[in-house]
Design a protein around this motif. Structure first.
Motif, mmCIF file in Angstrom:
data_model
loop_
_atom_site.group_PDB
_atom_site.id
_atom_site.type_symbol
_atom_site.label_atom_id
_atom_site.label_comp_id
_atom_site.label_asym_id
_atom_site.label_seq_id
_atom_site.Cartn_x
_atom_site.Cartn_y
_atom_site.Cartn_z
ATOM 1 N N GLU A 117 -12.985 3.237 -9.829
ATOM 2 C CA GLU A 117 -12.083 2.931 -8.716
ATOM 3 C C GLU A 117 -12.659 1.790 -7.879
ATOM 4 O O GLU A 117 -11.945 0.851 -7.504
ATOM 5 N N ARG A 118 -13.961 1.852 -7.594
ATOM 6 C CA ARG A 118 -14.603 0.803 -6.806
ATOM 7 C C ARG A 118 -14.446 -0.557 -7.485
ATOM 8 O O ARG A 118 -14.079 -1.540 -6.855
ATOM 9 N N PHE A 121 -10.785 -1.972 -7.460
ATOM 10 C CA PHE A 121 -10.274 -2.412 -6.169
ATOM 11 C C PHE A 121 -11.282 -3.233 -5.370
ATOM 12 O O PHE A 121 -11.112 -3.437 -4.174
ATOM 13 N N GLU A 122 -12.288 -3.726 -6.059
ATOM 14 C CA GLU A 122 -13.257 -4.595 -5.402
ATOM 15 C C GLU A 122 -12.511 -5.863 -4.978
ATOM 16 O O GLU A 122 -11.635 -6.349 -5.672
ATOM 17 N N PHE A 124 -10.622 -5.805 -2.326
ATOM 18 C CA PHE A 124 -9.665 -5.290 -1.350
ATOM 19 C C PHE A 124 -10.465 -4.844 -0.125
ATOM 20 O O PHE A 124 -11.513 -4.222 -0.269
ATOM 21 N N SER A 125 -9.970 -5.130 1.045
ATOM 22 C CA SER A 125 -10.642 -4.657 2.254
ATOM 23 C C SER A 125 -10.346 -3.165 2.439
ATOM 24 O O SER A 125 -9.400 -2.621 1.843
ATOM 25 N N ALA A 126 -11.136 -2.522 3.292
ATOM 26 C CA ALA A 126 -10.904 -1.108 3.601
ATOM 27 C C ALA A 126 -9.507 -0.915 4.186
ATOM 28 O O ALA A 126 -8.818 0.054 3.850
ATOM 29 N N GLU A 128 -6.854 -2.820 3.628
ATOM 30 C CA GLU A 128 -5.870 -2.986 2.553
ATOM 31 C C GLU A 128 -5.778 -1.724 1.700
ATOM 32 O O GLU A 128 -4.678 -1.301 1.326
ATOM 33 N N LEU A 129 -6.922 -1.118 1.406
ATOM 34 C CA LEU A 129 -6.912 0.113 0.602
ATOM 35 C C LEU A 129 -6.239 1.255 1.355
ATOM 36 O O LEU A 129 -5.480 2.023 0.758
ATOM 37 N N ASP A 130 -6.513 1.374 2.643
ATOM 38 C CA ASP A 130 -5.848 2.412 3.440
ATOM 39 C C ASP A 130 -4.338 2.196 3.453
ATOM 40 O O ASP A 130 -3.566 3.139 3.293
ATOM 41 N N PHE A 132 -2.566 0.499 1.190
ATOM 42 C CA PHE A 132 -2.083 0.720 -0.173
ATOM 43 C C PHE A 132 -1.892 2.215 -0.436
ATOM 44 O O PHE A 132 -0.850 2.638 -0.947
ATOM 45 N N ARG A 133 -2.880 3.022 -0.061
ATOM 46 C CA ARG A 133 -2.767 4.480 -0.234
ATOM 47 C C ARG A 133 -1.584 5.028 0.553
ATOM 48 O O ARG A 133 -0.818 5.864 0.050
#
Length: 159
Positions: A117-118, A121-122, A124-126, A128-130, A132-133
């Motif tokens: 997963e890391r 999605f490397e 992507f900022s934190a 952006e990931l939040d 996206f989720r």
């Protein structure tokens, strides 16, 4: 007349492509290292996180077809990774839970899954990931709320 939306911009198609690409890459790793299919790993992951579950619960939680869940459960049982016990709250069903061997495999796979997963999605900022989720969760809940009438065009004048 040209269509206003092409398949390449159709979000369900893009979600499917992204899901297939990610799942395919992960499936290759699980198959090579542990001999597991994606449905088998999904069932193991739920059992590892939530404990014993009925097949109906597994079907609901994985959003997989009940035949795929049944097949995955059988394979896990045959390999000694999961075991079936009577469900005391419902005498008609059984609970499936990971065996000690299954728990050991789950604890080996989980760090690799998180590392994959890391890597995926490397970049992507934190934030952006939040986002996206959150957007994926909203899309899933929106899909859960659509009725057959909504999907058949009943609410849109499409017959």
């Amino acid at each position: 007349m040209q269509p206003t939306h092409t398949l390449a911009r159709f979000l369900p198609y893009q979600l499917s492509l992204a899901s297939n690409a990610v799942s395919g890459r992960i499936a290759m790793e699980y198959r090579q290292r542990w001999g597991l299919s994606i449905p088998e790993w999904r069932v193991m992951a739920i059992l590892g996180d939530a404990g014993a579950q009925t097949q109906r619960d597994l079907t609901r939680r994985t959003l997989m077809d009940k035949v795929a869940v049944n097949r995955a459960c059988k394979v896990l049982e045959e390999r000694g990774l999961a075991a079936r016990t009577p469900n005391e709250q419902d005498g008609r069903s059984h609970l499936l839970k990971l065996t000690a061997e299954g728990q050991g495999m789950h604890s080996e796979i989980l760090p690799l899954a998180l590392e994959m997963e890391r890597q995926l999605f490397e970049g992507f900022s934190a934030e952006e990931l939040d986002l996206f989720r959150a957007l994926l969760e909203r899309a899933r809940h929106q899909a859960d709320g659509l009725s057959e009438e909504d999907l058949s065009g009943g609410g849109y004048g499409i017959k």
